[in-house]
Design a protein around this motif. Sequence first.
Motif, PDB file in Angstrom:
ATOM      1  N   GLY A   1      31.454  32.831  47.841  1.00 45.06           N
ATOM      2  CA  GLY A   1      32.743  32.406  47.289  1.00 45.06           C
ATOM      3  C   GLY A   1      32.909  32.880  45.850  1.00 45.06           C
ATOM      4  O   GLY A   1      33.988  33.323  45.454  1.00 45.06           O
ATOM      5  N   THR A   2      31.822  32.825  45.079  1.00 46.06           N
ATOM      6  CA  THR A   2      31.875  33.286  43.685  1.00 46.06           C
ATOM      7  C   THR A   2      32.137  34.787  43.623  1.00 46.06           C
ATOM      8  O   THR A   2      32.937  35.253  42.807  1.00 46.06           O
ATOM      9  CB  THR A   2      30.546  32.948  42.959  1.00 46.06           C
ATOM     10  OG1 THR A   2      30.283  31.562  43.145  1.00 46.06           O
ATOM     11  CG2 THR A   2      30.623  33.258  41.489  1.00 46.06           C
ATOM     12  N   LEU A   3      31.479  35.537  44.512  1.00 47.05           N
ATOM     13  CA  LEU A   3      31.699  36.992  44.546  1.00 47.05           C
ATOM     14  C   LEU A   3      33.164  37.293  44.885  1.00 47.05           C
ATOM     15  O   LEU A   3      33.785  38.163  44.285  1.00 47.05           O
ATOM     16  CB  LEU A   3      30.776  37.647  45.587  1.00 47.05           C
ATOM     17  CG  LEU A   3      29.283  37.650  45.259  1.00 47.05           C
ATOM     18  CD1 LEU A   3      28.477  38.229  46.417  1.00 47.05           C
ATOM     19  CD2 LEU A   3      29.017  38.459  43.988  1.00 47.05           C
ATOM     20  N   ILE A   4      33.703  36.538  45.858  1.00 52.25           N
ATOM     21  CA  ILE A   4      35.105  36.738  46.247  1.00 52.25           C
ATOM     22  C   ILE A   4      36.027  36.392  45.080  1.00 52.25           C
ATOM     23  O   ILE A   4      36.993  37.112  44.800  1.00 52.25           O
ATOM     24  CB  ILE A   4      35.463  35.893  47.500  1.00 52.25           C
ATOM     25  CG1 ILE A   4      34.655  36.383  48.708  1.00 52.25           C
ATOM     26  CG2 ILE A   4      36.958  35.957  47.804  1.00 52.25           C
ATOM     27  CD1 ILE A   4      34.706  35.466  49.911  1.00 52.25           C
ATOM     28  N   LEU A   5      35.702  35.327  44.353  1.00 49.18           N
ATOM     29  CA  LEU A   5      36.526  34.913  43.206  1.00 49.18           C
ATOM     30  C   LEU A   5      36.519  35.995  42.120  1.00 49.18           C
ATOM     31  O   LEU A   5      37.574  36.324  41.565  1.00 49.18           O
ATOM     32  CB  LEU A   5      36.018  33.577  42.650  1.00 49.18           C
ATOM     33  CG  LEU A   5      36.877  32.963  41.536  1.00 49.18           C
ATOM     34  CD1 LEU A   5      38.255  32.575  42.063  1.00 49.18           C
ATOM     35  CD2 LEU A   5      36.200  31.726  40.953  1.00 49.18           C
ATOM     36  N   LEU A   6      35.351  36.557  41.845  1.00 52.29           N
ATOM     37  CA  LEU A   6      35.263  37.631  40.843  1.00 52.29           C
ATOM     38  C   LEU A   6      36.105  38.825  41.282  1.00 52.29           C
ATOM     39  O   LEU A   6      36.835  39.425  40.485  1.00 52.29           O
ATOM     40  CB  LEU A   6      33.803  38.058  40.634  1.00 52.29           C
ATOM     41  CG  LEU A   6      32.897  37.027  39.957  1.00 52.29           C
ATOM     42  CD1 LEU A   6      31.454  37.512  39.930  1.00 52.29           C
ATOM     43  CD2 LEU A   6      33.379  36.726  38.539  1.00 52.29           C
ATOM     44  N   PHE A   7      36.011  39.146  42.571  1.00 54.18           N
ATOM     45  CA  PHE A   7      36.818  40.236  43.108  1.00 54.18           C
ATOM     46  C   PHE A   7      38.310  39.913  42.958  1.00 54.18           C
ATOM     47  O   PHE A   7      39.110  40.773  42.575  1.00 54.18           O
ATOM     48  CB  PHE A   7      36.475  40.480  44.586  1.00 54.18           C
ATOM     49  CG  PHE A   7      37.541  41.213  45.333  1.00 54.18           C
ATOM     50  CD1 PHE A   7      37.725  42.572  45.151  1.00 54.18           C
ATOM     51  CD2 PHE A   7      38.397  40.531  46.197  1.00 54.18           C
ATOM     52  CE1 PHE A   7      38.746  43.245  45.818  1.00 54.18           C
ATOM     53  CE2 PHE A   7      39.403  41.190  46.868  1.00 54.18           C
ATOM     54  CZ  PHE A   7      39.585  42.554  46.681  1.00 54.18           C
ATOM     55  N   LEU A   8      38.673  38.656  43.239  1.00 54.36           N
ATOM     56  CA  LEU A   8      40.081  38.244  43.175  1.00 54.36           C
ATOM     57  C   LEU A   8      40.655  38.405  41.767  1.00 54.36           C
ATOM     58  O   LEU A   8      41.813  38.799  41.602  1.00 54.36           O
ATOM     59  CB  LEU A   8      40.238  36.785  43.617  1.00 54.36           C
ATOM     60  CG  LEU A   8      40.367  36.536  45.118  1.00 54.36           C
ATOM     61  CD1 LEU A   8      40.563  35.059  45.385  1.00 54.36           C
ATOM     62  CD2 LEU A   8      41.527  37.332  45.706  1.00 54.36           C
ATOM     63  N   ILE A   9      39.821  38.102  40.753  1.00 56.17           N
ATOM     64  CA  ILE A   9      40.291  38.235  39.367  1.00 56.17           C
ATOM     65  C   ILE A   9      40.653  39.695  39.085  1.00 56.17           C
ATOM     66  O   ILE A   9      41.721  39.996  38.555  1.00 56.17           O
ATOM     67  CB  ILE A   9      39.214  37.707  38.378  1.00 56.17           C
ATOM     68  CG1 ILE A   9      39.076  36.182  38.552  1.00 56.17           C
ATOM     69  CG2 ILE A   9      39.567  38.051  36.940  1.00 56.17           C
ATOM     70  CD1 ILE A   9      37.865  35.574  37.866  1.00 56.17           C
ATOM     71  N   LEU A  10      39.790  40.606  39.510  1.00 51.55           N
ATOM     72  CA  LEU A  10      40.050  42.034  39.331  1.00 51.55           C
ATOM     73  C   LEU A  10      41.284  42.459  40.130  1.00 51.55           C
ATOM     74  O   LEU A  10      42.171  43.173  39.630  1.00 51.55           O
ATOM     75  CB  LEU A  10      38.827  42.841  39.799  1.00 51.55           C
ATOM     76  CG  LEU A  10      38.927  44.359  39.632  1.00 51.55           C
ATOM     77  CD1 LEU A  10      38.768  44.738  38.170  1.00 51.55           C
ATOM     78  CD2 LEU A  10      37.867  45.070  40.471  1.00 51.55           C
ATOM     79  N   HIS A  11      41.355  41.975  41.359  1.00 52.98           N
ATOM     80  CA  HIS A  11      42.449  42.310  42.270  1.00 52.98           C
ATOM     81  C   HIS A  11      43.795  41.814  41.725  1.00 52.98           C
ATOM     82  O   HIS A  11      44.803  42.525  41.753  1.00 52.98           O
ATOM     83  CB  HIS A  11      42.153  41.688  43.641  1.00 52.98           C
ATOM     84  CG  HIS A  11      43.201  41.933  44.675  1.00 52.98           C
ATOM     85  ND1 HIS A  11      43.695  43.180  44.949  1.00 52.98           N
ATOM     86  CD2 HIS A  11      43.849  41.077  45.511  1.00 52.98           C
ATOM     87  CE1 HIS A  11      44.606  43.090  45.912  1.00 52.98           C
ATOM     88  NE2 HIS A  11      44.731  41.815  46.265  1.00 52.98           N
TER      89      HIS A  11
END
Lengths: 230, 250
Positions: free
Chosen positions: A112-122
């Motif tokens: 979930g944390t990895l997805i959240l980091l990706f989401l910030i960039l996205h």
Amino acid sequence: MASAIFKSSLTKKFWMALTGIFLISFLVVHCAINATIFFNDGGKTFNVWAHFMGTNIIIRTMEIVLFAGLLLHVIDGLILYFQNRKARPVKYAYEKSSASSTWYSRSMALLGTLILLFLILHMYHFWFKTRITHLDVTNHVMMIDGLEYENLYAQMQLVFSNLIVVIVYVLGCISLFWHLLHGFKSAFQSLGFNHLKYKNAIAFVGDAFSVIIPAIFAAMPLAFYLKFIQ
Amino acid sequence: MNLTLKVWRQKSTSEQGKLVEYKVSEISEDMSFLEMMDVLNYKLIESGDDPVAFDHDCREGICGMCSMFINGEAHGPNRGVTTCQLHMRSFKDGDTIYIEPWRSAAFPVIKDLMVDRSAFDRVQQAGGFISVNTSGRTLDANAIPVPKEDADKSFDAATCIGCGACVATCPNGSAMLFVSAKVSQYALLPQGQVERKERVLNMVKKMDEEGFGNCSNIGACEVQCPKNISLDNIARMNREYLMASIKPEN
């Protein structure tokens, strides 16, 4: 309100499941609309849909609900993570967790944390550029049937011309795959839907969904980078 | 067979513990795991050392007292059995075996391999019972019709012996398999209807107060449970709780 949402271990589970299913429904819409890039029509269909999503009052309202849902999912997840660590303060000297559970079901917080980091960039690449500032591309307007449309498609082409970005996006999709592989089924179990009649159907749909949606998403940056779509 | 044991030794709840290595020899493969521990303890007593404290009672898999975490698994490598039903033929000559107590904030170590599982008793007292009129006109349970399917499911849930393997094996230290088995066994029977809603609310509340973790549907508890209690019970408890929260009155 917070006390009602997080009243007990089970209410925390319910909210995790409800927000999770809501986010899953968002993925379906997001994936379906973005997949119009594969029409390879220079982004016409995609830009028309992107315009609709950016201007329709119901969709814009749902955008706020979506942010709230994501926030609740993240906060609830973090609370669960820290409470669960506290409930098991001492580790075993001999660990053999793989004997009875899958690594990804135990790693939902990490995924979930990895997805959240990706989401910030996205969000920075697209949402921020179209809603807050402006697109990075010079051809930021596309004429379709005499009407002006914001050229979000050109922004995609630009963003996905960078190999590092493409790799990060694909890794984000892989994290999403593992997260969904446990999360989809888990949500229904948490809400108590597990009757013998449809338990296997939920598991099958969940597994298929976890593969198909992230695969379509991952294909987008790859298709742009490899110039399969222009 | 000759074995190397790495056993968790801890004098009391407040003191630090550590793994201590012991060698045992001439262990028969027909011995149960607890009998092997008895051999170790005789050896320790003969040499003037403190024997290893561990819980045990019936030694036939029904009391729920034995509670060892053996080579990273609750009740050892076999499925559907307690430690007392585990036999040494499941190990090989020369093996090193790690023996640790249940690890959970809600189950503090009393001594060595013994943990305090009274948190389970308190959860049970919060709602794991039915009210029966004992004035002399008690209704014969066999006279109350129960659908066969419900009776079977209730019985399956009632086979839970409360050993705590679910908590020990859960990375979240969650007790939901235990609590859901207790909730289910009554929710499925006519006798359990009177306190049905307050039972699930009170037991879950107590479970949280005792410091057990939250279930994240990992499913390790179901795999390691010596009585094969199903995750279906947790889903049932989730439904029961949801219904009781939405409409608390009967």
